[in-house]
Design a protein around this motif. Structure first.
Motif, short mmCIF file in Angstrom:
data_model
loop_
_atom_site.label_atom_id
_atom_site.label_comp_id
_atom_site.label_asym_id
_atom_site.label_seq_id
_atom_site.Cartn_x
_atom_site.Cartn_y
_atom_site.Cartn_z
N PRO A 40 -28.48 -18.35 -10.09
CA PRO A 40 -28.84 -16.50 -11.49
C PRO A 40 -28.86 -15.34 -9.81
O PRO A 40 -28.78 -14.31 -10.31
CB PRO A 40 -29.60 -17.51 -11.58
CG PRO A 40 -30.39 -18.03 -11.34
CD PRO A 40 -29.43 -19.49 -10.83
N SER A 41 -28.60 -15.65 -8.86
CA SER A 41 -28.80 -15.07 -7.79
C SER A 41 -27.66 -14.37 -7.55
O SER A 41 -27.45 -12.92 -6.44
CB SER A 41 -29.48 -15.40 -6.68
OG SER A 41 -28.53 -16.66 -5.63
N CYS A 42 -26.93 -14.58 -7.93
CA CYS A 42 -25.23 -14.21 -7.86
C CYS A 42 -24.27 -13.52 -9.04
O CYS A 42 -24.84 -13.97 -10.13
CB CYS A 42 -23.94 -15.20 -7.19
SG CYS A 42 -24.57 -16.02 -5.79
N GLY A 49 -31.45 -12.87 -9.71
CA GLY A 49 -32.46 -13.65 -9.47
C GLY A 49 -32.95 -13.97 -8.15
O GLY A 49 -32.17 -13.25 -7.11
N ASN A 50 -33.86 -15.22 -7.39
CA ASN A 50 -34.19 -15.05 -5.90
C ASN A 50 -34.22 -17.11 -5.78
O ASN A 50 -32.87 -17.29 -6.52
CB ASN A 50 -35.28 -14.50 -6.24
CG ASN A 50 -36.35 -15.01 -7.01
OD1 ASN A 50 -36.63 -16.77 -7.89
ND2 ASN A 50 -37.59 -14.81 -6.86
N LEU A 51 -34.14 -17.10 -5.25
CA LEU A 51 -34.30 -18.32 -4.60
C LEU A 51 -34.72 -19.23 -5.02
O LEU A 51 -34.31 -19.98 -5.79
CB LEU A 51 -34.54 -18.26 -3.22
CG LEU A 51 -34.78 -19.98 -2.40
CD1 LEU A 51 -32.55 -20.26 -2.22
CD2 LEU A 51 -35.30 -19.97 -0.99
N SER A 52 -36.21 -18.68 -5.44
CA SER A 52 -36.64 -19.87 -6.72
C SER A 52 -35.81 -19.91 -7.44
O SER A 52 -35.62 -21.19 -8.64
CB SER A 52 -38.06 -19.16 -6.81
OG SER A 52 -38.98 -20.02 -8.04
N VAL A 129 -27.31 -7.50 -2.73
CA VAL A 129 -26.64 -6.92 -1.24
C VAL A 129 -24.57 -7.64 -1.61
O VAL A 129 -24.21 -8.78 -2.51
CB VAL A 129 -27.65 -7.80 -0.07
CG1 VAL A 129 -26.98 -9.49 -0.75
CG2 VAL A 129 -26.32 -7.52 0.79
N GLY A 130 -23.85 -7.29 -0.65
CA GLY A 130 -22.33 -7.55 -0.73
C GLY A 130 -21.90 -7.63 0.31
O GLY A 130 -22.80 -6.92 1.48
N GLU A 131 -20.89 -7.80 0.69
CA GLU A 131 -20.14 -7.92 2.13
C GLU A 131 -19.82 -6.77 3.10
O GLU A 131 -18.96 -6.92 3.83
CB GLU A 131 -19.10 -8.90 1.97
CG GLU A 131 -17.72 -8.74 1.33
CD GLU A 131 -16.22 -9.51 1.42
OE1 GLU A 131 -16.44 -9.94 1.81
OE2 GLU A 131 -15.51 -9.03 0.39
N GLY A 132 -19.95 -5.29 1.49
CA GLY A 132 -18.92 -4.29 2.59
C GLY A 132 -18.09 -4.63 2.96
O GLY A 132 -17.34 -5.24 2.93
N SER A 161 -28.51 -10.67 -4.52
CA SER A 161 -29.86 -10.49 -4.43
C SER A 161 -30.11 -10.74 -3.53
O SER A 161 -29.84 -12.04 -3.25
CB SER A 161 -30.67 -11.16 -5.35
OG SER A 161 -31.36 -12.87 -5.29
N LEU A 162 -30.88 -9.18 -2.84
CA LEU A 162 -31.08 -9.53 -1.14
C LEU A 162 -32.32 -10.46 -1.59
O LEU A 162 -32.68 -11.44 -0.10
CB LEU A 162 -31.51 -7.98 -0.70
CG LEU A 162 -32.10 -7.93 0.86
CD1 LEU A 162 -30.87 -8.23 1.48
CD2 LEU A 162 -32.21 -6.28 0.55
#
Length: 237
Positions: A40-42, A49-52, A129-132, A161-162
């Motif tokens: 869910p973070s992607c 989402g986050n790491l949790s 955040v993305g690869e830029g 997500s950052l």
């Protein structure tokens, strides 16, 4: 009861089943089932989402499986499986592929992301955040076995997500669960020295002559490590 492999992808990835499909096909010939999780973070945009949240998503899949489970985490996915496996009695082994083996620090601070790369990342107000412009993921994918595979892989890159990179570890199951590490010898994404340092926290290290995405470049070698682990699992009475 046969083992099930649950594969957890790395950063900036969508369509997890595609990334694992080459290894899964080989494992199926040894009657080893595979499951994948889309974290869910992607995703294409925030909020994500986050790491949790990622660890909970993987833990939910583990709960659906009655037999033994092997969790395989690639890159960022190592931090996820280390949290997801906490308290899960049916998780028999953790496999880290060029992956974070958390030891008190966030993914951003674990030595996998060179400090010079951080300012180049594409960080947006939606918390993603993305690869830029540096295209550090896309460039690594250019080493895959064929242009068609590279094109398919790049199409499946996404944002993340950052918070998933800056959150502290949500668990360090590798301290109690048997684990192995696959070092990608020619990794142009994660420094090999950092991989070796993380591999020292696990019970066994294997080295493969690939770039970062070993499961695409040499799925046969990744599958063989897993088959050998399955073969050594205790037989239930």
């Amino acid at each position: 009861m046969p083992a099930t492999v649950v594969y957890v992808h790395g950063a900036f990835i969508s369509d997890s089943a595609w990334w694992w499909s080459y290894v899964a096909e080989i494992l199926s010939k040894s009657d080893i089932q595979s499951r994948t999780v889309d974290l869910p973070s992607c995703g294409p945009e925030g909020p994500l989402g986050n790491l949790s949240d990622d660890a909970k998503a993987v833990a939910a899949v583990v709960d659906e499986i009655s037999g033994p489970v092997i969790l395989v985490g690639h890159s960022y996915g190592g931090a996820v499986i280390s949290g997801a496996a906490v308290g899960k009695q049916n998780v028999e082994h953790l496999v880290f592929i060029s992956a974070v083996v958390p030891d008190g620090t966030s993914v951003a601070d674990c030595g996998f992301i060179p400090a010079d790369d951080i300012p180049e990342l594409d960080i947006r107000d939606d918390g993603t955040v993305g690869e830029g412009e540096q295209r550090f993921k896309s460039r690594v994918l250019e080493s895959l076995p064929s242009p068609d595979m590279t094109e398919e892989a790049v199409q499946r890159l996404t944002r993340q997500s950052l918070a998933s990179f800056t959150d502290p570890p949500v668990g360090e199951a590798w301290r109690n669960v048997p684990s192995s590490f696959i070092i990608c010898e020619f990794d142009a994404d994660v420094p090999v020295a950092a991989q070796r340092a993380h591999a020292e926290r696990t019970g066994a290290a294997h080295q493969v002559p690939t770039n970062h995405f070993a499961h695409l470049e040499r799925p046969d070698l990744v599958a063989q490590v897993i088959v050998d682990i399955v073969d050594k699992l205790p037989v239930a009475p």
